[in-house]
Design a protein around this motif. Structure first.
Motif: not given
Length: 209
Positions: A35-46
């Motif tokens: 899921d793209q949203d999960n990916l975006n959340n993880l990138i922002v968090a990192l």
């Protein structure tokens, strides 16, 4: 909207050499996000985690060169995000000599292939650190295309990226390093990192070439 359903980030720990000075184990790890949203959340968090350290944008999170207290904080921090980790591990002390896997590159290629076959890729994009060595990157691409096709795997794309600019490749490095450290029983902290990571690890495959 992304055409991909799975996002896979690959990095390694140890070395694929077979000489006396080589590490006893070689590990390829994969961080898989759906899921793209999960990916975006993880990138922002990192990116936020790195910014909190006061690092510039090209300062990499790497298991072998980052303070271990930071590694532990990162492993605690990422627990709340949606991803899973996998790894393929080769214990080189148990290897029977095979000419086709005698070179570092051939063992590296083989281990990535074995891990990707375990992931059951479907509509996936696989990111591998490789912009610094374009010829080697193309050899990896050619090898994987040929080998995965033999097993009916075709719904994927491989992209080579710069690990300095990719937070998820850096996370894959931390995963690989944490798993590798767990095999080094002489280290007093050999279980510390894997214990923090294990809830995110779906499978570790011990591969026998």
């Amino acid at each position: 909207m992304s055409m991909y359903k799975e996002f896979v980030y690959i990095d390694d720990s140890g070395d694929p050499g077979l000489v006396k000075s080589s590490t006893s184990h070689f590990i390829i790890a994969a961080v898989l996000v759906t899921d793209q949203d999960n990916l975006n959340n993880l990138i922002v968090a990192l990116d936020g985690f790195r910014a909190g350290l006061g690092w510039n944008e090209l300062h990499e999170l790497k298991f072998n060169s980052t303070k271990k207290s930071i590694i532990k904080n990162l492993l605690r921090f990422v627990q709340r995000f949606d991803f899973v980790a996998f790894a393929a591990v080769i214990d080189k002390t148990k290897m029977i000599a095979k000419p086709k896997l005698a070179s570092r590159e051939s063992l590296y290629h083989f281990t990535i292939k074995e891990l990707l076959l375990k992931l059951d890729l479907s509509d996936a994009v696989v990111f591998i650190d490789g912009v610094a060595h374009k010829r080697q990157a193309e050899r990896i691409r050619t090898y994987l295309r040929h080998e995965l096709k033999k097993h009916g795997v075709s719904k994927y794309e491989i992209k080579f990226v710069d690990s300095r600019k990719n937070a998820l490749i850096q996370l894959a490095d931390i995963v690989a390093g944490s798993i590798a450290r767990s095999y080094d029983k002489e280290k007093h902290d050999h279980n510390d990192y894997f214990n923090l990571l294990k809830s995110k690890v779906k499978e570790i495959y011990e591969v026998n070439p």
